[in-house]
Structure formats: structure tokens, C-alpha cells
Design a protein around this motif. Structure first.
Motif, PDB file in Angstrom:
ATOM      1  N   ASP A   1       0.791  -1.227   0.097  1.00  0.00           N
ATOM      2  CA  ASP A   1      -0.064   0.000  -0.056  1.00  0.00           C
ATOM      3  C   ASP A   1       0.906   1.258  -0.090  1.00  0.00           C
ATOM      4  O   ASP A   1       0.564   2.103  -0.637  1.00  0.00           O
ATOM      5  CB  ASP A   1      -0.864   0.011   1.304  1.00  0.00           C
ATOM      6  CG  ASP A   1      -2.097  -1.111   0.962  1.00  0.00           C
ATOM      7  OD1 ASP A   1      -2.208  -1.574   0.098  1.00  0.00           O
ATOM      8  OD2 ASP A   1      -2.632  -1.316   2.121  1.00  0.00           O
ATOM      9  N   LEU A   2       2.005   1.390   0.703  1.00  0.00           N
ATOM     10  CA  LEU A   2       2.877   2.363   1.017  1.00  0.00           C
ATOM     11  C   LEU A   2       3.574   2.757  -0.455  1.00  0.00           C
ATOM     12  O   LEU A   2       3.627   3.695  -1.021  1.00  0.00           O
ATOM     13  CB  LEU A   2       3.879   1.962   1.775  1.00  0.00           C
ATOM     14  CG  LEU A   2       3.488   2.332   3.100  1.00  0.00           C
ATOM     15  CD1 LEU A   2       4.496   1.878   4.327  1.00  0.00           C
ATOM     16  CD2 LEU A   2       2.973   3.795   3.605  1.00  0.00           C
ATOM     17  N   HIS A   3       3.996   1.598  -1.395  1.00  0.00           N
ATOM     18  CA  HIS A   3       4.467   1.525  -2.581  1.00  0.00           C
ATOM     19  C   HIS A   3       3.436   2.353  -3.531  1.00  0.00           C
ATOM     20  O   HIS A   3       3.700   2.979  -4.134  1.00  0.00           O
ATOM     21  CB  HIS A   3       4.889   0.207  -3.201  1.00  0.00           C
ATOM     22  CG  HIS A   3       5.638   0.296  -4.472  1.00  0.00           C
ATOM     23  ND1 HIS A   3       6.675   1.176  -4.852  1.00  0.00           N
ATOM     24  CD2 HIS A   3       5.072  -0.418  -5.735  1.00  0.00           C
ATOM     25  CE1 HIS A   3       6.796   1.107  -6.164  1.00  0.00           C
ATOM     26  NE2 HIS A   3       5.907   0.218  -6.656  1.00  0.00           N
ATOM     27  N   ARG A   4       2.333   1.598  -3.459  1.00  0.00           N
ATOM     28  CA  ARG A   4       1.215   2.175  -4.407  1.00  0.00           C
ATOM     29  C   ARG A   4       1.121   3.683  -4.373  1.00  0.00           C
ATOM     30  O   ARG A   4       0.822   4.351  -5.402  1.00  0.00           O
ATOM     31  CB  ARG A   4      -0.184   1.707  -4.163  1.00  0.00           C
ATOM     32  CG  ARG A   4      -1.495   1.981  -4.828  1.00  0.00           C
ATOM     33  CD  ARG A   4      -2.614   1.494  -4.333  1.00  0.00           C
ATOM     34  NE  ARG A   4      -2.863   2.300  -2.752  1.00  0.00           N
ATOM     35  CZ  ARG A   4      -3.348   1.790  -1.794  1.00  0.00           C
ATOM     36  NH1 ARG A   4      -4.102   0.763  -1.799  1.00  0.00           N
ATOM     37  NH2 ARG A   4      -3.525   2.305  -0.591  1.00  0.00           N
ATOM     38  N   ASP A   5       1.183   4.384  -3.041  1.00  0.00           N
ATOM     39  CA  ASP A   5       1.181   5.562  -2.624  1.00  0.00           C
ATOM     40  C   ASP A   5       2.204   6.484  -2.667  1.00  0.00           C
ATOM     41  O   ASP A   5       2.299   7.615  -2.537  1.00  0.00           O
ATOM     42  CB  ASP A   5       0.365   5.683  -1.431  1.00  0.00           C
ATOM     43  CG  ASP A   5      -0.993   5.276  -1.200  1.00  0.00           C
ATOM     44  OD1 ASP A   5      -1.645   4.968  -2.516  1.00  0.00           O
ATOM     45  OD2 ASP A   5      -1.440   4.893   0.014  1.00  0.00           O
ATOM     46  N   GLY A   6       3.551   5.685  -3.401  1.00  0.00           N
ATOM     47  CA  GLY A   6       4.382   6.737  -3.650  1.00  0.00           C
ATOM     48  C   GLY A   6       5.606   6.863  -2.508  1.00  0.00           C
ATOM     49  O   GLY A   6       6.331   7.665  -2.688  1.00  0.00           O
ATOM     50  N   PHE A   7       5.425   6.036  -1.375  1.00  0.00           N
ATOM     51  CA  PHE A   7       6.332   6.319  -0.319  1.00  0.00           C
ATOM     52  C   PHE A   7       7.701   5.437  -0.183  1.00  0.00           C
ATOM     53  O   PHE A   7       8.674   5.501   0.467  1.00  0.00           O
ATOM     54  CB  PHE A   7       5.460   6.127   1.004  1.00  0.00           C
ATOM     55  CG  PHE A   7       4.382   7.235   1.310  1.00  0.00           C
ATOM     56  CD1 PHE A   7       4.879   8.104   2.039  1.00  0.00           C
ATOM     57  CD2 PHE A   7       3.146   6.900   1.169  1.00  0.00           C
ATOM     58  CE1 PHE A   7       4.075   9.280   2.263  1.00  0.00           C
ATOM     59  CE2 PHE A   7       2.211   7.733   1.153  1.00  0.00           C
ATOM     60  CZ  PHE A   7       2.672   9.037   1.834  1.00  0.00           C
TER      61      PHE A   7
END
Length: 262
Positions: free
Chosen positions: A91-97
């Protein structure tokens, strides 16, 4: 070997050479690793071995995966996130973190553990827990908070599978993370609790009680994934790759983790 891992191995090797030539940098640039609390003792050993072998140091912050994911979204200065549930990383990767989707580094297991002297007997099917609960002989039982701790979420699933989740509610003590749940379970004020197998095996914890592994098909898998955050530097990259090396994997295996590729 995947291209992303190959690239990181090259970067880690370059970092080792650079930092070996600059001991001051190796000591000052200590990235913070946000690690799920089931890793507490295993990752402390790994970080010590990493420092002994490379001269590089990382700082460890232990806690619940859900809380760390929230803190990362709020700008916490972590460079590596080692989650107990891979969905938080994805989820963090999906949101660019994060730089990428990271890597699966372990699969965790649940254990029921009771302190010495408890009337509760740990067994894989939780039969004695169900019997004592029905007899009104349970006063406190600990798990990690399922609202944000993956080991708490899986404990809830296991208790639901056994059919005793609802009846156990009045006696539940929730730890902020699975390490705190283990402390509650073994405090002597509770009959026991459901904790991480890795904690039950730790030399600091094992002498305090006895445990039994809970069937892995009673809950969703604890697929544990780690990832580099966007601002990760060379020391973080080196430690990340060290986690893939035989020395680190041997420590993880000793703490009961199932390792990818085995």
C-alpha cells in the motif's frame, strides 16, 4: 536473481567500500530501521552482526506494523520498513512512499504461550483454553491489538477459527504490539496469550514459560515484507542486502521464521 536485487547487491558493495574508507561516516550515518516487534531479538542480533562485519551501524525502532505505516505517511524519517504484513508495504508503494515493492523476507508463525505456574496448558488446537474459558477459569488472555498489529489480526482469526473469539472478549488484554502482548501474557497476571513464535524462541523469553505452535491454516499467512523508503541512503541499502545474506538468514531461521526460497 531479480534485476532489482542484483542492482542492490552492487550498490551495497560500493557502499561498503566507500564507508570502509570513511569510518566517521559509517558511525554518523546510522539510518533508522522501523521493524515489526516480532523481530525484536532476531533483528538486534542481525544488526550487531552487520556492524561487526561491515563497521556500519543502523538504529532500530521496534513497534507495530500498522503504527509504523501511519508514521511513514506522516513523514517519519525511517529508511527501511520491515513489516509483519506485506500489504502495508504494498500500500505504501502504491501511494509513492517506497522505492519499489520490496522483498518478502520471512513468514511468521503464531504460538500460544503461558507463564510457568499457569493453570492453562498450551496446545496447538487451543483445547485447554476453550475448556478453561467454558469453566470460567480464564481471567486475562493477551494478544496484540488487532486494529494495527498483524500478529493481533492473525490471533483474532485463529481464535475465530477455534470458535472462542467472542467468549474471550471480556478477558482480553491487548498489547500495543506483539512484544508487549508477550510481556502481558508472561507477567503472571494472565493465564497466557498468543504471541509470535519468534518471541517464544528468544533466549530472553523462552525461560519464562511454555508454548505450542498454532496451525498455520487457522489464519491468513504472516507474509513479512521489507522495503527501502524513498530517502534511503547507502548504509540502509547495505543493511537491506545484508538481510538476504546467509548470516542474517541463519539468525532468522533460528528464531523460527520460514524463509523465502526454502
Amino acid at each position: 536473481m531479480p534485476v532489482s536485487l542484483t542492482r542492490r547487491y552492487v550498490l551495497a558493495a560500493m557502499a561498503s567500500l566507500t564507508l570502509a574508507a570513511s569510518p566517521a561516516l559509517a558511525q554518523q550515518d546510522a539510518p533508522v530501521v522501523a521493524a515489526a516487534s516480532d523481530l525484536q531479538f532476531a533483528v538486534e542480533e542481525i544488526a550487531a552482526a552487520f556492524q561487526a562485519e561491515t563497521g556500519m551501524r543502523v538504529r532500530l525502532s521496534m513497534g507495530s506494523t500498522g503504527n509504523f505505516a501511519r508514521q511513514i505517511r506522516e513523514g517519519a524519517p525511517f529508511q527501511i520498513f520491515m513489516a509483519a504484513d506485506e500489504q502495508f508495504v504494498l500500500d505504501l508503494h502504491r501511494d509513492g512512499f517506497t522505492r519499489d515493492e520490496g522483498d518478502l523476507y520471512a513468514i511468521g508463525r503464531l504460538a500460544i504461550m503461558v507463564p510457568h505456574g499457569s493453570a492453562l496448558t498450551p496446545d496447538p488446537e487451543l483445547d485447554n483454553l476453550a475448556e478453561m474459558l467454558a469453566a470460567g477459569r480464564i481471567t486475562r488472555f493477551a494478544i496484540a491489538n488487532p486494529d494495527h498489529a498483524p500478529y493481533g489480526q492473525r490471533a483474532r482469526e485463529a481464535l475465530m477459527t477455534r470458535g472462542i473469539w467472542d467468549d474471550l472478549q471480556p478477558f482480553m488484554v491487548l498489547g500495543e504490539n506483539v512484544s508487549q502482548a508477550a510481556a502481558f501474557a508472561l507477567s503472571g497476571n494472565a493465564e497466557g496469550g498468543i504471541i509470535a513464535h519468534s518471541l517464544a524462541l528468544a533466549p530472553q523469553v523462552a525461560p519464562q514459560g511454555t508454548y505450542a505452535l498454532i496451525p498455520e491454516d487457522w489464519h491468513e499467512p504472516l507474509r513479512q515484507r521489507m522495503v527501502l523508503l524513498n530517502d534511503a541512503g547507502p548504509v540502509a541499502e547495505a543493511f537491506y542486502d545484508y538481510m538476504m545474506q546467509p548470516a542474517a538468514r541463519a539468525i532468522m531461521e533460528r528464531y523460527g521464521f520460514v524463509l523465502p526460497g526454502e
